[in-house]
Design an enzyme around this catalytic site. Structure first.
Site, PDB file in Angstrom:
ATOM      1  N   GLU A 256       9.596   1.902  11.365  1.00  0.00           N
ATOM      2  CA  GLU A 256      10.568   2.994  11.357  1.00  0.00           C
ATOM      3  C   GLU A 256       9.776   4.287  11.383  1.00  0.00           C
ATOM      4  O   GLU A 256       8.979   4.547  10.471  1.00  0.00           O
ATOM      5  CB  GLU A 256      11.458   2.922  10.112  1.00  0.00           C
ATOM      6  CG  GLU A 256      12.509   1.840  10.182  1.00  0.00           C
ATOM      7  CD  GLU A 256      13.546   2.073  11.270  1.00  0.00           C
ATOM      8  OE1 GLU A 256      13.706   3.234  11.713  1.00  0.00           O
ATOM      9  OE2 GLU A 256      14.182   1.093  11.693  1.00  0.00           O
TER      10      GLU A 256
ATOM     11  N   CYS B  67      13.722  11.434   7.758  1.00  0.00           N
ATOM     12  CA  CYS B  67      13.666  11.133   9.185  1.00  0.00           C
ATOM     13  C   CYS B  67      15.033  11.320   9.829  1.00  0.00           C
ATOM     14  O   CYS B  67      15.134  11.509  11.039  1.00  0.00           O
ATOM     15  CB  CYS B  67      13.136   9.726   9.423  1.00  0.00           C
ATOM     16  SG  CYS B  67      14.056   8.446   8.572  1.00  0.00           S
TER      17      CYS B  67
ATOM     18  N   GLU C   4       8.788  16.833  15.523  1.00  0.00           N
ATOM     19  CA  GLU C   4       9.318  16.630  14.167  1.00  0.00           C
ATOM     20  C   GLU C   4       8.554  17.522  13.193  1.00  0.00           C
ATOM     21  O   GLU C   4       7.350  17.362  13.002  1.00  0.00           O
ATOM     22  CB  GLU C   4       9.197  15.166  13.750  1.00  0.00           C
ATOM     23  CG  GLU C   4       9.869  14.892  12.420  1.00  0.00           C
ATOM     24  CD  GLU C   4       9.827  13.431  12.022  1.00  0.00           C
ATOM     25  OE1 GLU C   4      10.813  12.932  11.472  1.00  0.00           O
ATOM     26  OE2 GLU C   4       8.786  12.778  12.269  1.00  0.00           O
TER      27      GLU C   4
ATOM     28  N   LYS D 299       0.857  -1.179   0.000  1.00  0.00           N
ATOM     29  CA  LYS D 299       0.000   0.000   0.000  1.00  0.00           C
ATOM     30  C   LYS D 299       0.897   1.233   0.000  1.00  0.00           C
ATOM     31  O   LYS D 299       1.319   1.715   1.052  1.00  0.00           O
ATOM     32  CB  LYS D 299      -0.929   0.010   1.213  1.00  0.00           C
ATOM     33  CG  LYS D 299      -2.112   0.974   1.064  1.00  0.00           C
ATOM     34  CD  LYS D 299      -2.753   1.327   2.380  1.00  0.00           C
ATOM     35  CE  LYS D 299      -2.063   2.462   3.070  1.00  0.00           C
ATOM     36  NZ  LYS D 299      -2.047   3.746   2.311  1.00  0.00           N
TER      37      LYS D 299
END
Length: 520
Positions: free
Chosen positions: A287, A321, A421, A206
């Site tokens: 992750e 990231c 973040e 997906k």
């Protein structure tokens, strides 16, 4: 079939005229396909739906890269049925035969390297260099995981005792759901999918709704490489309906996810609930985010540190990231480092990344654009704005999602822009009174993905090795750019399950060990 030892795929040298011309031709070819339709692929069957996902160019949202079929729950059930059926045969294919398909796919992708990279330039706004590195990493994953499956297929060492024959070998898990991110739409999509497949599992892929075209091209490559129908099922669709449904499905054996902390925690929560008819504990490989810091000691090469901070903070607009979103600088070199960072950031060229001279393209979409600008407004209350601070003029000129590279100084560690973040071109600079204080600040977040330290002081470097709590620590180099096989990648705390992609431990996440003992 013998395979040569793994080597990382070379990056393209765009200073060579022939390489620049080849990439321009690839861009022209990709642009000639704008608006093409991409169907779902379920059990080898191509299914076009009435509902579509429109993939657009973030540098010019009026340009439609592709019109992609959108799955619903009925089609998700169909994909699950196809994956379950294919697992019966695929799980029994020899590991080395599975690995050879990955090696063939790597060869195909290598021939189509510029096509994949050019697609990322227009689908998600990567520069030529960033896109080329993304595709090279995808090839690396195919090559590396194929060799890892060779290694794991060999007899595993056990202690021998008289009177018994003992062996241990690895078997696949079942059907997995693969949910990759949009920021590395080739490398991470390929790595997550190929690792599960070479281990003998079947998967439902997906992809992100922002980058479904790159994923569709990868599905084509795997089919061309000889992957049997149903092993890889391409299923773009909404995360809130199709994604959640498949995460909670009783036949889903594992979920491999890369993305935000919020979505990762949601997946972990849903997967932890045992559905009626479920016969296993689902495995989640996640992750997630990062709030990565580069620490600059007073005994450091300040030019190298400034170069590393700017490259880590603004590569692909900070949408990694592993991006440096915090620079923690010793008070003795604080103002000098700010000057060097600002000087280098001002030299970054912003524009449509189809131009090879551009370093800074757009951010991913309107949602990211608004979110990042919101954080910039917060930052104006929490720090001293020294550069940027809003949309780029290009945003109003082109309609693209361009944001100025932004720097805030004098940011407190507990400020929101020091903790949350942002996933954009925003750098928070913090002052440390000494080296131990700098490491304390670096650890003062809920994340633990990557970090860097610049210092010439050996004792301080050793202190960082022991006390800087991240999954990937870099000494005297930038915080981005992990290489497959060289820097096994994954983080601690809210950065995920420390999966260590591109390392010797990774395929074991998609396998289970079976021990067989026979009395002689």
């Amino acid at each position: 079939m013998a395979v040569v030892p793994f080597q990382n795929e070379p990056l393209t040298d765009f200073s060579l005229p022939q390489n620049r011309e080849a990439f321009r031709r690839a861009l022209e070819m990709v642009q000639s396909r704008f608006g093409r339709e991409y169907p779902l692929i379920i059990g080898g069957e191509r299914i076009m739906t009435q509902d579509r996902i429109l993939s657009t160019n973030p540098a010019n949202p009026k340009e439609v890269i592709g019109s992609v079929a959108k799955a619903d729950r009925d089609l998700a059930d169909k994909a699950m049925a196809a994956a379950l059926a294919a697992f019966q045969d695929w799980s029994r294919v020899s590991p080395k035969a599975r690995a050879r398909i990955l090696l063939k796919a790597a060869a195909i992708m290598r021939r189509r390297k510029h096509e994949f990279s050019a697609t990322m330039v227009v689908e998600i706004g990567k520069s030529w260099v960033e896109a080329d590195a993304d595709t090279a990493e995808a090839i690396d994953f195919l090559e590396y995981y194929a060799r890892e499956m060779y290694r794991l297929s060999e007899p595993q060492p056990l202690t021998r005792i008289p009177g018994e024959d003992n062996e241990l070998y690895y078997i696949p898990l079942g059907v997995g759901l693969i949910i990759p991110p949009w920021n590395f739409p080739c490398a991470i999509t390929v790595g997550m999918t190929a690792s599960a497949i070479v281990a003998g599992n079947t998967v439902i892929l997906k992809p992100s709704s922002l980058t479904p075209v790159v994923a569709a091209l990868f599905a084509e490559v795997m089919e061309e490489a000889g992957l049997p129908h149903g092993v890889l099922n391409y299923l773009p669709g909404p995360g809130g309906s199709v994604g959640d449904y498949l995460v909670g499905h009783p036949q889903t054996r594992f979920i491999s996810f890369t993305g935000s902390k919020e979505v990762g925690l949601r997946i972990n929560e849903v997967a932890a609930k045992t559905a009626p008819g479920q016969r296993w504990i689902k495995r989640v490989v996640a992750e997630m985010g990062g709030k990565d810091a580069i620490v600059v000691d007073r005994e450091a090469d300040l030019d190298a540190a400034a170069d590393g901070i700017v490259a880590s903070a603004y590569g692909f607009q900070g949408q990694k990231c592993s991006a440096c979103s915090r620079a923690i600088i010793h008070q003795d070199v604080y103002e000098e480092m700010i000057e060097r960072i600002v000087e280098r950031t001002k030299k970054l060229v912003q524009g449509d990344p189809r131009d090879p001279e551009v370093h800074q393209g757009p951010v991913a979409d309107e949602s990211a654009f608004k979110s990042i600008l919101h954080y910039i407004e917060i930052g104006k209350q929490e720090g001293r704005l020294v550069l940027g601070g809003g949309p780029s003029p290009l945003a109003s000129e082109t309609g693209g999602y361009f944001i100025q590279p932004t720097i805030f100084a004098d940011v407190d560690s507990r400020a929101r822009i020091g903790q949350e973040e942002i996933f954009g071109p925003v750098l928070a600079i913090m002052k440390a009174k000494d080296f131990e204080d700098a490491i304390r600040i670096a650890n003062d977040t809920e994340y633990g993905l990557t970090g860097s330290v610049y210092s010439r002081n050996r004792a301080n470097l050793e202190y960082a090795r022991r006390h800087f709590f991240v999954g990937n620590l870099y000494l005297n180099r930038k915080s981005t750019g992990a290489l497959v096989g060289v820097h096994p990648f994954g983080g601690f705390n809210m950065s995920g399950t420390d999966s260590k992609t591109g390392g010797h431990d990774y395929l074991l996440l998609f396998l289970q060990a079976k021990a067989v003992s026979e009395k002689l």
